[in-house]
Write a protein that holds these residues in place. Structure first.
Motif, PDB file in Angstrom:
ATOM      1  N   GLY A 103      -5.147   7.978  10.071  1.00 11.28           N
ATOM      2  CA  GLY A 103      -4.026   7.234  10.640  1.00 11.28           C
ATOM      3  C   GLY A 103      -2.866   7.176   9.669  1.00 11.28           C
ATOM      4  N   PRO A 104      -1.777   6.478  10.048  1.00 15.64           N
ATOM      5  CA  PRO A 104      -0.575   6.454   9.201  1.00 15.64           C
ATOM      6  C   PRO A 104      -0.809   5.854   7.819  1.00 15.64           C
ATOM      7  N   VAL A 105      -1.527   4.739   7.735  1.00 22.49           N
ATOM      8  CA  VAL A 105      -1.768   4.121   6.432  1.00 22.49           C
ATOM      9  C   VAL A 105      -2.647   5.023   5.576  1.00 22.49           C
ATOM     10  N   ALA A 106      -3.671   5.606   6.188  1.00 19.04           N
ATOM     11  CA  ALA A 106      -4.533   6.526   5.440  1.00 19.04           C
ATOM     12  C   ALA A 106      -3.760   7.758   5.000  1.00 19.04           C
ATOM     13  N   SER A 107      -2.838   8.227   5.829  1.00 17.61           N
ATOM     14  CA  SER A 107      -2.025   9.385   5.447  1.00 17.61           C
ATOM     15  C   SER A 107      -1.152   9.064   4.242  1.00 17.61           C
ATOM     16  N   ALA A 108      -0.529   7.879   4.247  1.00 14.01           N
ATOM     17  CA  ALA A 108       0.277   7.474   3.094  1.00 14.01           C
ATOM     18  C   ALA A 108      -0.587   7.312   1.850  1.00 14.01           C
ATOM     19  N   GLN A 117      -1.097  -4.351   4.090  1.00 15.09           N
ATOM     20  CA  GLN A 117      -1.917  -3.143   4.231  1.00 15.09           C
ATOM     21  C   GLN A 117      -1.064  -1.888   4.121  1.00 15.09           C
ATOM     22  N   ARG A 118       0.108  -1.895   4.754  1.00 15.06           N
ATOM     23  CA  ARG A 118       0.950  -0.696   4.794  1.00 15.06           C
ATOM     24  C   ARG A 118       1.439  -0.296   3.407  1.00 15.06           C
ATOM     25  N   LEU A 119       1.699  -1.262   2.535  1.00 17.61           N
ATOM     26  CA  LEU A 119       2.145  -0.966   1.178  1.00 17.61           C
ATOM     27  C   LEU A 119       1.009  -1.032   0.170  1.00 17.61           C
ATOM     28  N   GLY A 120       0.071  -1.963   0.373  1.00 10.01           N
ATOM     29  CA  GLY A 120      -0.964  -2.198  -0.629  1.00 10.01           C
ATOM     30  C   GLY A 120      -2.011  -1.109  -0.711  1.00 10.01           C
ATOM     31  N   VAL A 121      -2.484  -0.630   0.442  1.00 10.56           N
ATOM     32  CA  VAL A 121      -3.538   0.395   0.424  1.00 10.56           C
ATOM     33  C   VAL A 121      -3.046   1.694  -0.222  1.00 10.56           C
ATOM     34  N   PRO A 122      -1.868   2.234   0.161  1.00 13.72           N
ATOM     35  CA  PRO A 122      -1.385   3.429  -0.560  1.00 13.72           C
ATOM     36  C   PRO A 122      -1.152   3.186  -2.043  1.00 13.72           C
ATOM     37  N   ALA A 123      -0.718   1.974  -2.410  1.00 18.60           N
ATOM     38  CA  ALA A 123      -0.504   1.679  -3.828  1.00 18.60           C
ATOM     39  C   ALA A 123      -1.815   1.730  -4.606  1.00 18.60           C
ATOM     40  N   LEU A 124      -2.870   1.170  -4.032  1.00 20.99           N
ATOM     41  CA  LEU A 124      -4.181   1.243  -4.691  1.00 20.99           C
ATOM     42  C   LEU A 124      -4.651   2.693  -4.812  1.00 20.99           C
ATOM     43  N   ALA A 125      -4.416   3.476  -3.755  1.00 27.73           N
ATOM     44  CA  ALA A 125      -4.787   4.889  -3.812  1.00 27.73           C
ATOM     45  C   ALA A 125      -3.978   5.620  -4.885  1.00 27.73           C
ATOM     46  N   GLY A 126      -2.692   5.292  -4.991  1.00 23.47           N
ATOM     47  CA  GLY A 126      -1.862   5.918  -6.011  1.00 23.47           C
ATOM     48  C   GLY A 126      -2.314   5.565  -7.414  1.00 23.47           C
ATOM     49  N   ALA A 127      -2.680   4.303  -7.643  1.00 22.15           N
ATOM     50  CA  ALA A 127      -3.173   3.904  -8.959  1.00 22.15           C
ATOM     51  C   ALA A 127      -4.471   4.638  -9.300  1.00 22.15           C
ATOM     52  N   LEU A 128      -5.351   4.783  -8.285  1.00 22.14           N
ATOM     53  CA  LEU A 128      -6.590   5.536  -8.517  1.00 22.14           C
ATOM     54  C   LEU A 128      -6.280   6.998  -8.838  1.00 22.14           C
TER      55      LEU A 128
END
Length: 589
Positions: free
Chosen positions: A94-99, A48-59
């Motif tokens: 939260g932290p993951v959402a912020s990243a 979650q900590r790496l995957g969710v920001p990566a998906l957001a970055g790709a979007l």
């Protein structure tokens, strides 16, 4: 560091060897941003900590590319401003959402401003492949020293063992000057272990024996932490051997074995009796080996919590500030890009991307992070300029990217050091992509972004300033109220009580962190949150007293005048400081 060295550099090399240098650069950027989010801890939590920001970055890269290819300068700036408003609000969750919000905006700026022949989907997939490669390394490579056992759960074991160590440290400090700091350290250890065990399951319904065992051992630590907190509240030193049991449990967790003999109990006071009972239950859970898995005894924050945080005062304030910084920096950068008197300005996306990192409040006080960003960028640009004149191309640039990828995990400990490492890596990627050396423009645009963010950060905004701090403080107050009502209602559901206790301490710790950052701001900003630290201190006393009440009620069935007096004092002080006492708390108290 090993993962960082194997990520961005090899990806860039693979792209160059395959004749897809642009895709290799994007994949390296994805790996770099994922590396910034890579932290010690459990493997499952890293998904979650790496995957969710990566998906957001790709979007973000996809949206930015489409917008950059299809919109003129003014509509593009408006689109980026709207995206900044949404991403800023989400970042307050939260932290993951912020990243995730950060990567969404950084990648959108890159997609809009970096010229390329690929379409949005191709660029997004290249970015996602780079981040996915680092995540695969995170899941596959063992941590140092873990090859002898089942290394899949080494991060989880270390986190759970840290809870027992923190309990032992608190017991040693009870009655002393370090007791308050040790109690805060116990909260931090419990938060870390809760996050470590909250990742996706290896199996959907029943995990492996090792997984069930870890969950059971974490659950066994909760009543021990509760009893230790009650002893801390009482303030009377406990026998030295009281801490020996939790330390042996910590060693058993690390070694994935049984506990062995535990010290003889002390049952002279209700809290000590509760500690011994919890120790016996923990020993029983350890001796069962497989452990009856009852799940994490802590609430998971759901969709409604995220929406409230994003649309609340803190989310709105941060969203407007991010939107203004991101949109203004994009407008200025494009104006400079089209200005003939300014000269060549091909990397206009650097300015909004830099502003996104600078406007993030979870990276420290505004003035501090601006100074660190400026110093780190100047240092990194100068270092790269010197290395670029000496290193062979392109092999030297690939090696430099690999070295910087390895340095990033260490550099994350200080914002200036992280900025320097990222600056060198980004400049190396730009040159590897076939563009000229860009150290001077990188310094100039970073300094311009620093000035912009300082100005926007001090501008008045609609609504009350310090909304993020006050929102977290209100959440901590609501959690403390729910915990107190449950305890004084004498419910027999201990699992629910421990879940409420975890939520109360967790939200309080988050509020404390936000208050500390706000207090370190310049006076023009710090004055908006004056007095919130005192409210947090009273809430902390209230939650500690509630914990002591829970333990005492378990052992005796009634509260002493001291417990009741401390409850009334805390509730009265909250009212005097202007914090509304919820009706449920006031009625029960």
């Amino acid at each position: 560091m090993c993962r960082g060295a194997l990520a961005a550099g090899p990806l860039l090399l693979a792209g160059m060897l395959g004749g897809q240098t642009a895709s290799g650069v994007l994949a390296a950027i994805g790996a770099m941003l994922a590396g910034i989010n890579d932290r010690p801890g459990s493997r499952r939590a890293s998904v979650q900590r790496l995957g969710v920001p990566a998906l957001a970055g790709a979007l973000g890269l996809f949206l930015g590319t489409c917008a950059g290819q299809g919109l003129a300068a003014v509509p593009l700036t408006l689109a980026l401003t709207g995206l900044g408003l949404v991403a800023g609000g989400v970042s307050a969750v939260g932290p993951v959402a912020s990243a995730a919000g950060t990567q969404l905006l950084v990648a959108a700026a890159i997609g809009a401003g970096m010229p390329a022949a690929e379409n949005g989907w191709q660029r997004a997939l290249a970015f996602l492949a780079g981040a996915g490669w680092l995540l695969a390394l995170r899941l596959a490579l063992p941590s140092p020293g873990s090859l002898a056992g089942d290394f899949r759960f080494d991060g989880e074991r270390a986190a759970v063992a840290g809870v027992y160590d923190a309990i032992a440290a608190l017991l040693d400090a009870v009655g002393g000057e370090d007791a308050t700091a040790r109690r805060a350290a116990l909260t931090a250890a419990l938060d870390h272990a809760q996050d470590a065990l909250a990742g996706p399951r290896l199996r959907r319904y029943t995990g492996s024996a090792a997984e069930r065992r870890l969950h059971a051992r974490f659950a066994a630590a909760l009543p021990l932490a509760e009893a230790a907190t009650a002893l801390y509240w009482a303030g009377e030193a406990v026998p030295a051997r009281a801490a020996q049991g939790p330390r042996r449990l910590a060693a058993a967790v690390r070694g994935d074995r049984g506990t062995g003999p535990l010290p003889a109990p002390h049952r002279s006071a209700p809290a000590l009796r509760a500690l011994d009972d919890a120790l016996l239950h923990a020993a029983d859970a350890f001796d069962r080996g497989d452990g009856a898995h009852r799940g994490l005894l802590a609430r998971r924050r759901g969709f409604r919590h995220a929406v409230r945080a994003a649309l609340g005062t803190g989310g709105r304030e941060y969203g407007m500030r991010v939107a203004l910084c991101f949109g203004a920096s994009a407008a200025i950068a494009q104006a400079l890009h089209h200005a003939r008197w300014y000269g060549q300005h091909e990397h206009w996306y650097w300015l909004p991307a830099t502003a996104v990192f600078l406007v993030k409040p979870d990276l420290g006080p505004l003035a501090s992070r601006v100074l660190c960003r400026a110093a780190g960028t100047v240092l990194g640009a100068l270092v790269f300029a010197a290395l670029a004149a000496l290193l062979p191309r392109p092999a030297g640039l690939v090696a430099l990217v690999a070295v910087c990828g390895a340095v990033i995990p260490v550099a994350t400990r200080h914002f200036a050091a992280l900025t320097a490492a990222v600056t060198v890596l980004v400049l190396a990627l730009v040159m590897a992509g076939g563009e000229p050396q860009a150290s001077v423009s990188r310094i100039g645009e970073t300094l311009l972004a620093c000035v912009l963010v300082l100005v926007v950060g001090h501008l008045p905004m609609p609504g009350e300033r310090g909304g993020g701090v006050r929102a977290r403080l209100a959440a901590a107050g609501s959690a403390a109220d729910a915990y107190l009502v449950h305890v004084l209602g004498e419910s027999g559901d201990r699992a629910e009580r421990w879940a409420l206790r975890r939520e109360a301490y967790r939200t309080l710790a988050e509020a404390r962190t936000a208050i500390a950052v706000a207090a370190a701001e310049l006076p023009a900003l710090a004055r908006h949150t004056e007095g919130t630290d005192a409210v947090a201190e009273v809430l902390e006393r209230l939650v500690d007293t509630t914990t002591a009440c829970a333990v005492h009620l378990d052992e005796t069935g009634r509260l002493t005048p001291r417990h009741l007096r401390r409850l009334r004092d805390a509730l009265g002080e909250l009212e005097r400081r202007g914090m509304r006492v919820p009706v449920g708390t006031a009625a029960v108290a």
